[in-house]
Design a protein around this motif. Structure first.
Motif, PDB file in Angstrom:
ATOM      1  N   PHE A  98       3.202  -2.495   4.928  1.00 40.78           N
ATOM      2  CA  PHE A  98       1.626  -2.016   4.995  1.00 40.78           C
ATOM      3  C   PHE A  98       0.818  -3.246   4.677  1.00 40.78           C
ATOM      4  N   TYR A  99       1.263  -4.298   3.801  1.00 44.19           N
ATOM      5  CA  TYR A  99       0.331  -5.508   3.504  1.00 44.19           C
ATOM      6  C   TYR A  99       1.367  -6.430   3.002  1.00 44.19           C
ATOM      7  N   VAL A 100       0.886  -7.811   3.503  1.00 42.41           N
ATOM      8  CA  VAL A 100       1.833  -8.861   3.171  1.00 42.41           C
ATOM      9  C   VAL A 100       0.940  -9.977   2.637  1.00 42.41           C
ATOM     10  N   GLY A 101       1.352 -10.654   1.440  1.00 42.58           N
ATOM     11  CA  GLY A 101       0.519 -11.463   0.847  1.00 42.58           C
ATOM     12  C   GLY A 101       0.459 -11.521  -0.646  1.00 42.58           C
ATOM     13  N   LYS A 102      -0.703 -12.473  -1.122  1.00 42.71           N
ATOM     14  CA  LYS A 102      -0.905 -12.431  -2.662  1.00 42.71           C
ATOM     15  C   LYS A 102      -1.813 -11.204  -3.057  1.00 42.71           C
ATOM     16  N   ILE A 103      -1.342 -10.556  -3.911  1.00 44.58           N
ATOM     17  CA  ILE A 103      -2.285  -9.558  -4.592  1.00 44.58           C
ATOM     18  C   ILE A 103      -2.435  -9.822  -6.050  1.00 44.58           C
ATOM     19  N   GLU A 104      -3.373  -8.957  -6.535  1.00 48.38           N
ATOM     20  CA  GLU A 104      -3.632  -8.743  -7.915  1.00 48.38           C
ATOM     21  C   GLU A 104      -3.029  -7.393  -8.332  1.00 48.38           C
ATOM     22  N   ALA A 105      -2.441  -7.231  -9.234  1.00 46.86           N
ATOM     23  CA  ALA A 105      -1.972  -6.009  -9.530  1.00 46.86           C
ATOM     24  C   ALA A 105      -1.810  -5.584 -11.158  1.00 46.86           C
ATOM     25  N   LEU A 106      -1.554  -4.428 -11.353  1.00 51.14           N
ATOM     26  CA  LEU A 106      -1.694  -3.837 -12.684  1.00 51.14           C
ATOM     27  C   LEU A 106      -0.202  -3.727 -13.063  1.00 51.14           C
ATOM     28  N   CYS A 107       0.152  -4.192 -14.130  1.00 47.71           N
ATOM     29  CA  CYS A 107       1.628  -4.318 -14.461  1.00 47.71           C
ATOM     30  C   CYS A 107       2.002  -3.158 -15.558  1.00 47.71           C
ATOM     31  N   MET A 108       2.850  -2.252 -15.092  1.00 50.10           N
ATOM     32  CA  MET A 108       3.309  -1.174 -15.869  1.00 50.10           C
ATOM     33  C   MET A 108       4.723  -1.414 -16.340  1.00 50.10           C
ATOM     34  N   GLU A 109       5.165  -0.725 -17.380  1.00 52.47           N
ATOM     35  CA  GLU A 109       6.422  -0.971 -17.836  1.00 52.47           C
ATOM     36  C   GLU A 109       7.478  -0.098 -17.212  1.00 52.47           C
ATOM     37  N   ALA A 110       7.009   1.180 -16.656  1.00 48.18           N
ATOM     38  CA  ALA A 110       7.887   2.059 -15.855  1.00 48.18           C
ATOM     39  C   ALA A 110       7.384   2.885 -15.054  1.00 48.18           C
ATOM     40  N   PRO A 111       6.740   2.355 -14.134  1.00 46.16           N
ATOM     41  CA  PRO A 111       6.359   3.173 -12.814  1.00 46.16           C
ATOM     42  C   PRO A 111       7.189   3.869 -12.305  1.00 46.16           C
ATOM     43  N   LEU A 112       6.944   5.051 -11.576  1.00 40.76           N
ATOM     44  CA  LEU A 112       8.113   5.783 -10.693  1.00 40.76           C
ATOM     45  C   LEU A 112       8.530   4.880  -9.492  1.00 40.76           C
ATOM     46  N   TYR A 113       8.069   3.706  -9.111  1.00 37.87           N
ATOM     47  CA  TYR A 113       8.471   3.046  -7.963  1.00 37.87           C
ATOM     48  C   TYR A 113       8.133   1.501  -8.487  1.00 37.87           C
ATOM     49  N   GLY A 114       8.935   0.575  -7.804  1.00 38.76           N
ATOM     50  CA  GLY A 114       8.794  -0.727  -8.287  1.00 38.76           C
ATOM     51  C   GLY A 114       7.352  -1.484  -7.889  1.00 38.76           C
ATOM     52  N   LEU A 115       6.906  -0.882  -6.902  1.00 37.05           N
ATOM     53  CA  LEU A 115       5.556  -0.892  -6.503  1.00 37.05           C
ATOM     54  C   LEU A 115       4.835   0.093  -5.797  1.00 37.05           C
ATOM     55  N   VAL A 116       3.741   0.182  -6.358  1.00 37.37           N
ATOM     56  CA  VAL A 116       2.701   1.443  -5.948  1.00 37.37           C
ATOM     57  C   VAL A 116       1.539   0.717  -5.181  1.00 37.37           C
ATOM     58  N   LEU A 117       1.296   0.852  -3.919  1.00 37.60           N
ATOM     59  CA  LEU A 117       0.184   0.405  -3.191  1.00 37.60           C
ATOM     60  C   LEU A 117      -0.885   1.509  -2.928  1.00 37.60           C
ATOM     61  N   GLY A 118      -1.966   1.117  -3.479  1.00 34.07           N
ATOM     62  CA  GLY A 118      -3.407   2.087  -3.181  1.00 34.07           C
ATOM     63  C   GLY A 118      -3.900   1.399  -2.058  1.00 34.07           C
ATOM     64  N   ASN A 119      -5.334   2.029  -2.099  1.00 32.37           N
ATOM     65  CA  ASN A 119      -6.329   1.882  -1.136  1.00 32.37           C
ATOM     66  C   ASN A 119      -6.975   0.325  -1.409  1.00 32.37           C
ATOM     67  N   ILE A 120      -6.294  -0.730  -1.058  1.00 29.67           N
ATOM     68  CA  ILE A 120      -7.034  -2.112  -1.238  1.00 29.67           C
ATOM     69  C   ILE A 120      -7.425  -2.577   0.100  1.00 29.67           C
ATOM     70  N   PRO A 121      -8.253  -3.360   0.234  1.00 30.02           N
ATOM     71  CA  PRO A 121      -9.042  -4.083   1.405  1.00 30.02           C
ATOM     72  C   PRO A 121      -7.709  -4.540   2.281  1.00 30.02           C
ATOM     73  N   GLY A 122      -7.761  -4.536   3.714  1.00 25.79           N
ATOM     74  CA  GLY A 122      -6.587  -4.868   4.308  1.00 25.79           C
ATOM     75  C   GLY A 122      -5.312  -4.137   4.331  1.00 25.79           C
ATOM     76  N   ILE A 123      -5.385  -3.063   3.936  1.00 24.30           N
ATOM     77  CA  ILE A 123      -4.078  -2.320   3.770  1.00 24.30           C
ATOM     78  C   ILE A 123      -3.851  -1.422   5.064  1.00 24.30           C
ATOM     79  N   ARG A 124      -2.554  -1.109   5.390  1.00 26.19           N
ATOM     80  CA  ARG A 124      -2.431  -0.395   6.544  1.00 26.19           C
ATOM     81  C   ARG A 124      -2.321   1.020   5.948  1.00 26.19           C
ATOM     82  N   ASN A 125      -2.698   2.060   6.842  1.00 21.19           N
ATOM     83  CA  ASN A 125      -2.565   3.401   6.428  1.00 21.19           C
ATOM     84  C   ASN A 125      -1.063   3.617   6.343  1.00 21.19           C
ATOM     85  N   PRO A 126      -0.768   4.871   5.454  1.00 23.29           N
ATOM     86  CA  PRO A 126       0.650   5.341   5.091  1.00 23.29           C
ATOM     87  C   PRO A 126       1.259   5.847   6.650  1.00 23.29           C
ATOM     88  N   TRP A 127       0.567   6.433   7.289  1.00 27.83           N
ATOM     89  CA  TRP A 127       1.115   6.815   8.617  1.00 27.83           C
ATOM     90  C   TRP A 127       1.282   5.890   9.880  1.00 27.83           C
TER      91      TRP A 127
END
Length: 135
Positions: free
Chosen positions: A64-93
């Motif tokens: 969906f996205y390759v590169g450097k990003i700014e992310a919020l760090c959580m101790e125990a999210p359901l997944y190692g990485l959650v990608l929301g609607n950020i500029p340049g990201i591909r749609n889930p489909w």
């Protein structure tokens, strides 16, 4: 919701592409201390609670996205990485169908990839989804 194995830095993790989210969330232990920006951001969770979490920059390699990003760090999210609607990201489909993670080899040129069986995947898929928004 499709879940992929992707790279955060040089670690293989599960990613969720979440269209109800407006930021990127990464598991805290995947981010080196030197990559923390020193900023703390507030985020609104699905249940209405507000949590303050540290921000970091990190490299990601996903369909969906390759590169450097700014992310919020959580101790125990359901997944190692959650990608929301950020500029340049591909749609889930519409993930990049030619994408493959570029896994670096160690000094003995061995590649070790974790394999997730169907049982843990099924348990995760039945978990409650959360949404994070920058305030």
């Amino acid at each position: 919701m499709p879940v992929y194995k992707v790279l955060v830095g040089d670690t293989l993790v599960s990613v969720l592409r979440d269209t109800g989210c407006s930021t990127v969330v990464v598991k805290r232990d995947l981010v080196d201390k030197s990559n923390l920006t020193g900023k703390v951001k507030k985020c609104l969770l699905l249940d209405g609670t507000i949590r303050e979490v540290p921000e970091a920059t990190t490299e990601i390699d996903t369909p969906f996205y390759v590169g450097k990003i700014e992310a919020l760090c959580m101790e125990a999210p359901l997944y190692g990485l959650v990608l929301g609607n950020i500029p340049g990201i591909r749609n889930p489909w519409d993930p990049d169908k030619t994408w493959k993670p570029e896994v670096k080899t160690n000094s003995q040129d061995k590649i070790v990839l974790a394999v997730e069986t169907r049982a843990p995947t099924a348990r995760k898929e039945s978990a409650i989804k959360f949404t994070v928004k920058n305030l």
